[in-house]
Scaffold this active site. Structure first.
Site, PDB file in Angstrom:
ATOM      1  N   HIS A   1      28.810 -24.672 -26.023  1.00  0.00           N
ATOM      2  CA  HIS A   1      28.501 -23.956 -27.312  1.00  0.00           C
ATOM      3  C   HIS A   1      27.894 -22.824 -27.029  1.00  0.00           C
ATOM      4  O   HIS A   1      27.957 -21.562 -27.848  1.00  0.00           O
ATOM      5  CB  HIS A   1      27.412 -24.742 -28.019  1.00  0.00           C
ATOM      6  CG  HIS A   1      27.799 -26.036 -28.702  1.00  0.00           C
ATOM      7  ND1 HIS A   1      29.010 -25.907 -29.377  1.00  0.00           N
ATOM      8  CD2 HIS A   1      27.530 -27.287 -28.776  1.00  0.00           C
ATOM      9  CE1 HIS A   1      29.395 -27.251 -30.210  1.00  0.00           C
ATOM     10  NE2 HIS A   1      28.349 -28.091 -29.594  1.00  0.00           N
TER      11      HIS A   1
ATOM     12  N   HIS B   1      28.647 -30.014 -22.623  1.00  0.00           N
ATOM     13  CA  HIS B   1      28.933 -29.784 -23.803  1.00  0.00           C
ATOM     14  C   HIS B   1      28.385 -28.874 -24.449  1.00  0.00           C
ATOM     15  O   HIS B   1      28.803 -27.718 -25.422  1.00  0.00           O
ATOM     16  CB  HIS B   1      29.035 -30.904 -24.546  1.00  0.00           C
ATOM     17  CG  HIS B   1      29.155 -31.033 -26.047  1.00  0.00           C
ATOM     18  ND1 HIS B   1      30.364 -31.192 -26.870  1.00  0.00           N
ATOM     19  CD2 HIS B   1      28.307 -30.644 -26.968  1.00  0.00           C
ATOM     20  CE1 HIS B   1      30.430 -30.764 -28.205  1.00  0.00           C
ATOM     21  NE2 HIS B   1      28.994 -30.643 -28.194  1.00  0.00           N
ATOM     22  N   GLU B   2      26.921 -28.999 -24.548  1.00  0.00           N
ATOM     23  CA  GLU B   2      25.958 -28.046 -24.913  1.00  0.00           C
ATOM     24  C   GLU B   2      26.049 -26.559 -24.382  1.00  0.00           C
ATOM     25  O   GLU B   2      26.014 -25.505 -25.196  1.00  0.00           O
ATOM     26  CB  GLU B   2      24.600 -28.528 -24.829  1.00  0.00           C
ATOM     27  CG  GLU B   2      24.129 -29.581 -25.623  1.00  0.00           C
ATOM     28  CD  GLU B   2      24.770 -29.631 -26.905  1.00  0.00           C
ATOM     29  OE1 GLU B   2      24.442 -28.731 -27.638  1.00  0.00           O
ATOM     30  OE2 GLU B   2      24.864 -30.843 -27.496  1.00  0.00           O
TER      31      GLU B   2
HETATM   32 ZN   LIG Z   1      28.015 -30.070 -29.833  1.00  0.00          ZN
END
Ligand SMILES: [Zn+2]
Length: 237
Positions: A108, A104-105
């Site tokens: 980004h 998830h990171e």
């Molecule tokens: Zn996030």
């Protein structure tokens, strides 16, 4: 003078209680999903740091560093320094939850690479939100207490300042949902986690997404409550 606060108290509960309960429920869900899936090792056994590194490199982001940062679920991507910081449990952990959060990171970082528009707006808004989230309510209350035309202007200024915070929580939603979608897509196509394990990844990431939805609803309902207080106050101009 304190009349608006008393009159608004019931209104505040009416406005904020559902959002507050949703927030608490979402946080409990994140905790239970994380507790469960941080104990289950993924079949490949890669650490969160390794998962993030692989996902970044697979997308040509060799320049983005992966570092460990203290704290519990303090994981984040820093677009200014191009650093992905993972909490110890995620960085060192080889669980399904670690893989999901790390990816998830990294999602980004991919958004940053693609100049994903909602992320750009969100980054642009950070400085005003850092001030507006605490200064807005203070100016608003002072304005309301003054009970004169200057006070009304101050209260509106506070309301607008806090409005930026509410807007920020809304802009955060597509950013977070998109990062999780990128994580899910890459984790399943790269074979880092099995299809069966994807169920756990989805549970962790979807619960986390729900906390952002709850935060946005809370901010918007608080903003509406402020607006009702201001519009409903007795006029003494
Ligand atoms: Zn996030």
């Amino acid at each position: 003078m304190f009349f608006p606060f008393f009159a608004g108290y019931g209104l505040y509960i009416l406005f904020s209680l559902p959002a507050l309960l949703l927030g608490l429920w979402a946080q409990a869900k994140v905790k239970s999903a994380f507790n469960k899936y941080s104990r289950i090792r993924s079949y490949q056994g890669l650490t969160g740091a390794e998962v993030a590194r692989k996902m970044l490199s697979a997308n040509g982001l060799y320049n983005v560093q992966v570092e460990q940062v203290n704290g519990f679920l303090s994981d984040h991507y820093d677009p200014a320094k191009k650093v992905l910081r993972l909490s110890p449990q995620i960085y060192q952990g080889n669980s399904i939850a670690s893989a999901g959060v790390a990816a998830h990171e990294a999602g980004h970082a991919l958004q940053d690479q693609n100049a994903y528009f909602p992320l750009q707006i969100r980054s642009f808004m950070v400085p005003s939100v850092q001030i507006g989230s605490w200064l807005g309510p203070i100016i608003f209350i002072i304005g309301l207490l003054l009970a004169n035309p200057l006070g009304t202007q101050l209260a509106w200024a506070g309301l607008i300042l806090f409005g930026a915070t509410a807007l920020f929580t809304i802009v955060t939603l597509p950013v977070e949902f998109d990062a999780s979608n990128r994580a899910k897509a890459w984790l399943s196509t790269s074979g880092i986690v099995s299809q069966q394990e994807m169920t756990g990844v989805k549970k962790v990431l979807d619960a986390a997404a729900l906390t952002y939805v709850a935060a946005a609803i809370q901010a918007v309902t608080t903003l509406l409550y402020y607006a009702f207080l201001l519009l409903g106050r007795p006029r003494r101009a």
